[in-house]
Design an enzyme around this catalytic site. Structure first.
Site, short mmCIF file in Angstrom:
data_model
loop_
_atom_site.label_atom_id
_atom_site.label_comp_id
_atom_site.label_asym_id
_atom_site.label_seq_id
_atom_site.Cartn_x
_atom_site.Cartn_y
_atom_site.Cartn_z
N HIS A 6 107.16 -46.92 -12.66
CA HIS A 6 106.43 -46.89 -13.94
C HIS A 6 104.98 -46.45 -13.80
CE1 HIS A 6 105.52 -50.52 -11.87
NE2 HIS A 6 104.51 -50.75 -12.69
N ASP A 7 104.54 -46.17 -12.57
CA ASP A 7 103.16 -45.72 -12.35
C ASP A 7 103.10 -44.25 -11.93
OD1 ASP A 7 102.17 -48.33 -12.72
OD2 ASP A 7 102.35 -48.79 -10.59
N ASP A 49 103.70 -57.60 -6.83
CA ASP A 49 102.75 -56.58 -7.23
C ASP A 49 101.54 -56.55 -6.29
OD1 ASP A 49 102.01 -54.67 -9.41
OD2 ASP A 49 100.33 -56.05 -9.70
N GLU A 97 104.77 -54.51 -3.00
CA GLU A 97 104.12 -53.24 -3.31
C GLU A 97 102.83 -53.18 -2.51
OE1 GLU A 97 102.38 -50.67 -7.06
OE2 GLU A 97 101.88 -52.77 -6.83
N ASP A 106 109.21 -59.44 -11.32
CA ASP A 106 107.99 -58.81 -10.83
C ASP A 106 106.88 -59.85 -10.88
OD1 ASP A 106 105.95 -56.94 -10.34
OD2 ASP A 106 107.00 -55.39 -11.49
O1 TEU Z 1 100.16 -50.95 -9.33
C1 TEU Z 1 99.27 -50.90 -8.29
C2 TEU Z 1 98.58 -49.64 -8.06
O2 TEU Z 1 97.63 -49.64 -7.30
C3 TEU Z 1 99.05 -48.44 -8.72
O3 TEU Z 1 100.14 -47.80 -8.41
C4 TEU Z 1 98.18 -48.03 -9.78
O4 TEU Z 1 98.95 -47.66 -10.88
C5 TEU Z 1 97.37 -46.88 -9.27
O5 TEU Z 1 96.48 -47.36 -8.31
C6 TEU Z 1 96.58 -46.26 -10.32
O6 TEU Z 1 96.07 -45.04 -9.85
C7 TEU Z 1 100.62 -52.18 -9.75
C8 TEU Z 1 101.54 -52.01 -10.93
O7 TEU Z 1 102.66 -51.29 -10.52
C9 TEU Z 1 100.78 -51.34 -12.03
O8 TEU Z 1 101.59 -51.03 -13.13
C10 TEU Z 1 99.67 -52.29 -12.43
O9 TEU Z 1 98.85 -51.68 -13.38
C11 TEU Z 1 98.81 -52.69 -11.24
O10 TEU Z 1 99.58 -53.06 -10.11
C12 TEU Z 1 97.97 -53.90 -11.58
O11 TEU Z 1 98.77 -55.01 -11.75
#
Ligand code: TEU
Length: 548
Positions: A320-321, A196, A246, A96
């Site tokens: 994970h989000d 990411d 992503e 990642d």
């Molecule tokens: O996530 C990006 C992102 O915009 C999300 O899904 C975020 O969790 C959401 O906007 C919150 O409401 C990525 C990663 O997957 C996440 O875990 C990180 O925190 C983020 O980027 C920053 O690196």
């Protein structure tokens, strides 16, 4: 990238997967312990979320050194052994890459803070008085996207946490540094990369206030994004590997370009539009029942749009989000098994490469925490405060977090019915769900009717039937609010897929010729009731797959 069509990716959140040394914190040796389980599932790639050196303000998405492993997760030798052990089982590791920002603990940022101008150019430092941030943009985690540094009389940009400073991709040196990092990992035998929030890396030339929103329209799919991606891919020769971007708040047009093989950018993209159909007015922090007609429309638009444009989808419900899908669009009580299986089948049979997030394959649910003390995630803790400031009661704020917090998916993996679920011998860093006595790998492994067995079946079917990876997709019964229905076609073959989205009986209609089709897959033990030549009646959350 249709040659990736028969591959399946499994996402591991190492911190919560398996703790090998009993410190309550998952690690790389823990992943190695579970490789036979993963190979048994039939997956091809393991995407591990970041385990690089990090202050862990955002659980590793705040990287302080891209070439070092955080000692909490293990050592470089552990990783090398993981790569080797994976290879032996025919699996590849995907890393990642968090290249939109670094941790403020990164050496580059530290040098910038010391006044080094070269490194200030690695980020977005802007002059300005303490009273006025350069723009009114908002951080995705709440509050201003700018932080003032008194010693420098400058502000720096952070689209995420204040400890995650955005990198200046307009600076060629930054791009070269990032390419070197990719080469470093490629040389170690890494088989793919997940990038990411990669569609946010190209910021606009002019910095202006956003009078309509939080600023995202200026930097999402920004001006040089396709150029930067092409350059990165070409100079690191990662087009031969599997890559996924992503894409935050993106558009279909851009995703076609990101993932179409002729563009030589990425193999595929994640987008999140289908995971916003329960956001009231687009606001993640306002609860609403899922709008299934909207979900149907989005899948149809994206599936057929990517197909026509020659793009390729990453198919997923969970990461994970995101909260757990069975708690969100299914029924974690009465129809737990049925709904988890139906949701799995619905996306695994679409066009694209499926991703399974750890625990999804056993139907893990949200943990239903009852106190703010149980949460760890920076976004959840920030928004808890913001919700209280908006005059929500603490009960209301907790109810919202209970449905929306990212910690919902980060609870420890439930391997067994032991006290810490076989995840660890000691208390985990984040409380494990109370239901691990009932929902765990051990309980499902030898049960042919389990959710786990259903996932295995879906993966095996993808390997067995070209139509799943290569077939055309067409949606039908679009005006039926309760049922998602689509067809796959490849050469002379045909699959018809019906998914009942509701916890009640629904009916799906039938074409006379389907009456001769055989049932390939379902989530109820007995056959579907084909009432007559006009109708298939679907039981709650039933999925039926017919094959010509
Ligand atoms: O996530 C990006 C992102 O915009 C999300 O899904 C975020 O969790 C959401 O906007 C919150 O409401 C990525 C990663 O997957 C996440 O875990 C990180 O925190 C983020 O980027 C920053 O690196």
């Amino acid at each position: 990238m249709t040659d990736l069509g028969n591959k399946v990716v499994y996402q591991i959140y190492p911190k919560s997967f398996r703790d090998s040394n009993g410190d309550g914190f998952g690690d790389i040796p823990g992943v190695i312990e579970k490789l036979d389980y993963l190979a048994g599932l039939g997956v091809d790639y393991l995407w591990l979320t970041p385990f690089f050196l990090s202050p862990q303000k955002d659980n590793g998405y705040d990287v302080a050194d891209y070439r070092r492993i955080d000692p909490k997760f293990g050592t470089m030798e552990d990783l090398e052994s993981l790569i080797l052990q994976c290879e032996k089982r025919g699996m590849g590791i995907m890393l990642d890459m968090v290249f939109n920002h670094t941790s403020t603990a990164h050496e580059w940022f530290q040098k910038a803070l010391e006044g080094n101008e070269k490194y200030q150019e690695y980020y977005y430092f802007k002059d300005g008085s303490q009273e006025y941030a350069p723009t009114n943009w908002q951080s995705k985690f709440g509050g201003s996207a700018w932080e003032y540094v008194p010693g420098l009389n400058k502000w720096y940009l952070h689209l995420f946490d204040v400890t995650q400073a955005d990198l200046n991709w307009g600076n060629r040196q930054v791009r070269e540094e990032l390419k070197e990092i990719i080469r470093f990992w490629k040389d170690k035998g890494i088989k793919g990369f997940r990038f990411d929030v990669v569609n946010l890396i190209s910021k606009p030339e002019i910095w202006e206030d956003d009078l309509e929103g939080d600023g995202r329209r200026f930097y999402t799919d920004g001006p040089h994004i396709h150029e930067y991606l092409k350059e990165l891919v070409k100079d690191t020769e990662i087009d031969a590997l599997i890559t996924v971007g992503e894409m935050s708040s993106t558009s279909l047009e851009h995703c076609v370009r990101y993932s179409s093989p002729k563009e030589k950018e990425l193999s595929m993209c994640f987008n999140f539009h289908h995971l916003k159909v329960d956001y009231k007015d687009g606001n993640k922090w306002e609860l609403m029942e899922p709008d299934f007609p909207a979900l149907k429309t989005l899948f149809r638009q994206w599936q057929t749009g990517m197909q026509e444009g020659g793009g390729w989808n990453a198919l997923f419900w969970c990461n994970h989000d995101q909260p757990r899908i069975v708690s969100r669009f299914g029924d974690e009580e009465k129809y737990w098994k049925e709904s988890a299986k139906m949701l799995a089948g619905m996306i695994h049979l679409m066009q694209g490469t499926p991703y399974i997030y750890q625990g999804e394959e056993i139907g893990m649910t949200n943990p239903h925490y009852t106190s703010i003390q149980q949460y760890r995630d920076v976004e959840s803790l920030n928004y808890y405060k913001i919700l209280l400031e908006q005059n929500k009661t603490s009960e209301e704020a907790l109810e919202i977090l209970g449905a929306r917090s990212r910690d919902n998916s980060r609870t420890p993996m439930q391997w067994t019915d032991e006290i810490y679920g076989g995840f660890s011998k000691s208390e985990p860093w984040l409380p494990i769900s109370d239901n691990c006595g009932k929902i765990n790998v051990k309980a499902q492994q030898d049960d042919s009717t389990s959710i786990l067995s259903f996932y295995k079946k879906l993966i095996a079917l993808r390997k067995e039937k070209e139509i799943i990876s290569k077939g055309r997709i067409t949606f039908f019964a679009q005006d039926n609010e309760d049922v998602m229905a689509y067809k796959r076609n490849w050469e002379e073959q045909e699959l018809i897929i019906f998914c009942n989205l509701r916890g009640e009986n629904s009916s799906a209609g039938i074409q006379p010729e389907w009456n001769t089709y055989r049932k390939l897959l379902g989530n109820y033990d007995s056959s579907p009731e084909i009432i007559d030549l006009h109708d298939i009646s679907l039981r709650p959350y039933e999925i039926i797959v017919l094959e010509k």
